[in-house]
Scaffold this active site. Structure first.
Site, mmCIF file in Angstrom:
data_model
loop_
_atom_site.group_PDB
_atom_site.id
_atom_site.type_symbol
_atom_site.label_atom_id
_atom_site.label_comp_id
_atom_site.label_asym_id
_atom_site.label_seq_id
_atom_site.Cartn_x
_atom_site.Cartn_y
_atom_site.Cartn_z
ATOM 1 N N GLY A 19 51.695 -28.688 -6.044
ATOM 2 C CA GLY A 19 52.379 -29.220 -4.865
ATOM 3 C C GLY A 19 52.833 -30.651 -5.066
ATOM 4 O O GLY A 19 52.045 -31.511 -5.478
ATOM 5 N N GLY A 21 54.097 -32.534 -2.534
ATOM 6 C CA GLY A 21 54.234 -33.121 -1.204
ATOM 7 C C GLY A 21 53.645 -34.517 -1.171
ATOM 8 O O GLY A 21 53.465 -35.169 -2.204
ATOM 9 N N PHE A 22 53.300 -34.991 0.015
ATOM 10 C CA PHE A 22 52.779 -36.352 0.152
ATOM 11 C C PHE A 22 51.504 -36.553 -0.669
ATOM 12 O O PHE A 22 51.366 -37.550 -1.389
ATOM 13 C CB PHE A 22 52.497 -36.661 1.626
ATOM 14 C CG PHE A 22 53.730 -36.827 2.453
ATOM 15 C CD1 PHE A 22 54.524 -37.953 2.329
ATOM 16 C CD2 PHE A 22 54.108 -35.855 3.363
ATOM 17 C CE1 PHE A 22 55.669 -38.115 3.088
ATOM 18 C CE2 PHE A 22 55.252 -36.006 4.129
ATOM 19 C CZ PHE A 22 56.037 -37.139 3.994
ATOM 20 N N GLY A 23 50.563 -35.609 -0.571
ATOM 21 C CA GLY A 23 49.299 -35.761 -1.282
ATOM 22 C C GLY A 23 49.448 -35.596 -2.781
ATOM 23 O O GLY A 23 48.964 -36.426 -3.561
ATOM 24 N N GLU A 178 60.417 -33.737 19.089
ATOM 25 C CA GLU A 178 61.482 -34.528 18.479
ATOM 26 C C GLU A 178 62.771 -33.724 18.330
ATOM 27 O O GLU A 178 63.873 -34.243 18.549
ATOM 28 C CB GLU A 178 61.003 -35.074 17.133
ATOM 29 C CG GLU A 178 59.916 -36.135 17.301
ATOM 30 C CD GLU A 178 59.299 -36.595 15.995
ATOM 31 O OE1 GLU A 178 58.608 -37.643 16.005
ATOM 32 O OE2 GLU A 178 59.491 -35.914 14.968
ATOM 33 N N ASP A 308 46.902 -30.899 4.036
ATOM 34 C CA ASP A 308 46.875 -29.832 5.043
ATOM 35 C C ASP A 308 46.110 -28.608 4.569
ATOM 36 O O ASP A 308 45.636 -27.807 5.382
ATOM 37 C CB ASP A 308 48.301 -29.398 5.388
ATOM 38 C CG ASP A 308 49.100 -30.503 6.072
ATOM 39 O OD1 ASP A 308 48.498 -31.535 6.411
ATOM 40 O OD2 ASP A 308 50.317 -30.328 6.257
ATOM 41 N N ALA A 326 50.727 -36.584 7.238
ATOM 42 C CA ALA A 326 50.918 -37.150 5.909
ATOM 43 C C ALA A 326 49.842 -38.170 5.546
ATOM 44 O O ALA A 326 49.398 -38.235 4.394
ATOM 45 C CB ALA A 326 52.302 -37.796 5.817
ATOM 46 N N GLN A 327 49.412 -38.985 6.517
ATOM 47 C CA GLN A 327 48.456 -40.051 6.207
ATOM 48 C C GLN A 327 47.131 -39.512 5.670
ATOM 49 O O GLN A 327 46.517 -40.120 4.794
ATOM 50 C CB GLN A 327 48.203 -40.916 7.444
ATOM 51 C CG GLN A 327 49.080 -42.151 7.518
ATOM 52 C CD GLN A 327 48.934 -43.041 6.290
ATOM 53 O OE1 GLN A 327 47.853 -43.328 5.801
ATOM 54 N NE2 GLN A 327 50.069 -43.495 5.781
#
Length: 427
Positions: A19, A21-23, A178, A308, A326-327
């Site tokens: 992955g 992604g962010f992590g 949003e 996640d 994300a954090q």
């Protein structure tokens, strides 16, 4: 044909990250220059900035502005490698993985492959609703919304008009809120100029949430203010209401009522991936992997999960798992990277909540920060700054800033184009 998938070991221990992604990306970047050979595997060859998918879907920014090639990030890091393929299974005994491109051995394996859309067992919802978990899905959603108005412009059937122009959003979390606000602003300032023949007073934007309020992951104050902002923009918010079924035309509600719409957007839930080779006992609610305080997957000493995809066992503050934001993924990646390279005892993961933000429309946002909560213009500008700084790539930040500035002063977007997949015309 010779397969070049499995890299030479070059006497370094190998960390395989599933992955980008962010992590996964943050972990790889922090291991740059470390004594490890780091291999990142992802189905896409780019990092996606998920918090702004809704702006792609509503024609606010270009898809390329929230996507960044992983290989470009890795160009100057000799120990970081990337492979575009998909994980199939894990063989923990052999310390190897099987992918669609072949097999690869590892010394440490980190699962950072995020989550999928969760339709809660509804086959019809999965078949007919519109998800928004990838850049491709956001582009598809933009195409669907724009093509609906094009079709409405070509028909004189009043009922069909109403179905095509209605937008139903399921899920009152940040994504749903949003997106609803963004489409509502399009209805007010943009679409009437593009389609002067259509009566936009008949266009409905409905947001359904099964819980008694929106933004459940934020404070009550944030939820109330978000609801006020949505209603101010003309969004019809239906709380304590669940959608039981949808066939692409007819929507069946939990209270027995029905309504009709061609466009139903699903943002109501997520679910983790179950990977062959990992015992089902290791999964908990939402298919999240149970890990210890070091993000290690028991009983596998060499397999970890971050973001996640995981849930830390025994955490009294977060018994149902950390927020899937994300954090959390970034902080877990930083802690795990530190543990991989330190000669000191490993450090357990402790989450520092830096706050939550959600924007509903121009000058309308809510902020929950440690110690204080606020909403309105200042919260909106803070949301803009935080998200702009989080974008990967200076060029991407510049183009997004230009798009936002142009949209703010003109109340318009210039990206309302339909780009469909290429289809060769048969002669």
């Amino acid at each position: 044909m010779e397969n070049n998938f499995n890299l030479p070991r070059n006497n370094k221990k190998r960390i395989v990250i599933i992955g980008a992604g962010f992590g996964g990306l943050k972990l790889a970047q922090k291991l740059s220059g470390s004594p490890y050979q780091v291999v990142v595997i992802d189905k896409q060859n780019f990092h996606q900035f998920q918090p702004l998918f809704y702006q792609v879907a509503s024609s606010g920014i270009e898809p390329s502005s929230i996507s960044f090639p992983v290989r470009k990030i890795f160009q100057s890091h000799s120990n970081l490698h990337f492979r575009t393929t998909e994980l199939v299974s894990i063989n923990a005994d052999k310390k190897s993985i099987t992918t669609l491109a072949g097999e690869m051995n590892y010394d440490y394996l980190v699962l950072a492959n995020g989550v999928n859309t969760n339709y809660f067992g509804s086959d019809n919802m999965e078949k007919h609703s519109l998800p928004m978990k990838t850049t491709a899905e956001a582009i598809n959603l933009r195409n669907r919304i724009l093509s609906s108005f094009e079709k409405a412009n070509l028909t004189e059937d009043a009922d069909e008009h109403a179905k095509l122009m209605s937008v139903v959003i399921v899920g009152g979390g940040p994504t749903g809120v949003e997106l609803a606000g963004s489409i509502a602003e399009m209805r007010r300032f943009v679409l009437p100029k593009d389609y002067p023949e259509l009566d936009f007073s008949k266009m409905k934007i409905l947001l359904f949430e099964a819980a008694p309020r929106v933004l459940n992951g934020m404070s009550d104050r944030a939820g109330k203010k978000a609801l006020e902002f949505l209603e101010k923009l003309g969004v019809e918010v239906c709380l304590n209401t669940r959608i039981d079924d949808y066939d692409g035309n007819k929507i069946s509600l939990s209270d027995g009522a029905t309504l009709y719409a061609r466009n139903l957007i699903w943002t109501a839930g997520v679910s983790g991936h179950q990977t062959a080779g990992i015992d089902s006992a290791n999964y908990t609610r939402g298919n999240r992997l149970l890990v210890d305080n070091y993000n290690r997957l028991r009983p596998y000493d060499s397999i970890f999960a971050i973001g996640d995809a995981c849930l830390i066992e025994g955490n009294d503050k977060y018994p149902n798992g950390h927020p899937q934001v994300a954090q959390v993924a970034i902080q877990q990646a930083l802690n795990l990277a530190r543990n991989f390279v330190t000669k000191k005892p490993w450090r357990v993961f402790k989450y520092t909540d830096k706050g939550s933000l959600a924007t509903i429309g121009r000058n309308m946002a809510v902020a929950d920060l440690p110690g204080f909560k606020f909403s309105g213009v200042f919260a909106w500008f803070l949301w803009l700054f935080v998200h702009l700084m989080a974008i990967v790539g200076v060029k991407n930040r510049f183009f997004i800033f230009v798009n936002w500035a142009q949209s703010y002063f003109s109340r318009d977007q210039s990206l309302r184009i339909l780009i469909s997949p290429y289809k060769r015309i048969k002669k």
